[in-house]
Design a protein around this motif. Structure first.
Motif: not given
Length: 168
Positions: A26-27, A93-97, A116-124, A141-143
């Motif tokens: 993640q980055f 914000y990116g992720g490699v999967f 994006p669901r996996m990344l969202f908590p980190f973005v928040r 941020l709201e979900t």
């Protein structure tokens, strides 16, 4: 008669492949935060009106089964009742999967909904920390409903295609 397990449920064929997803990295690709209120030298009590725009991008990477998903946020806060801008934040914000055993026809929605669901908590968390450190109350941020976001984008693209066909 089908084979059942101890609970009476049908047994899965041992050769049926299980879907597999791992987050490899993640980055933050790009981020900016402008405290426009402080730059103008104004202050006082203001009630923010926050607008959040979300865009998603996904692409296949050269190693087998690897994909990169980038969530792009643009957060624009203005003072309610005026056009006075308080702050502007842009974040990519990116992720490699590593993803295996997802049927090809399901890969596109999988990349733009589940990843994006996996990344969202980190973005928040990043948005909350940056707005707080930028001199404002932390913005939580709201979900985001990524299923709805995906469906809306597909509908928009279909409408755009129909408009192009009608114009031709």
């Amino acid at each position: 008669m089908a084979d059942t397990n101890a609970n009476g449920a049908p047994e899965q064929d041992a050769t049926a492949a299980q879907m597999k997803m791992n987050v490899l990295a993640q980055f933050i690709r790009d981020m900016s935060f402008e405290n426009i209120l402080a730059q103008k030298g104004t202050g006082g009590e203001m009630t923010p009106d926050v607008q959040v725009q979300v865009n998603l991008d996904a692409r296949k990477r050269s190693p087998d089964h690897q994909f990169e998903v980038v969530m792009k946020l643009k957060i624009d806060a203005k003072s309610k009742g005026t056009t006075s801008q308080l702050f502007l934040m842009e974040l990519e914000y990116g992720g490699v999967f590593h993803i295996e055993n997802v049927p090809e026809e399901q890969m596109h929605p999988f990349l733009l909904i589940e990843c994006p669901r996996m990344l969202f908590p980190f973005v928040r968390r990043i948005v909350s920390d940056v707005t707080r450190d930028g001199g404002f109350p932390p913005l939580n941020l709201e979900t985001i409903d990524f299923v709805s976001l995906y469906r809306n984008e597909i509908a928009r693209r279909q409408a755009e295609q129909q408009t192009k066909r009608a114009d031709a």
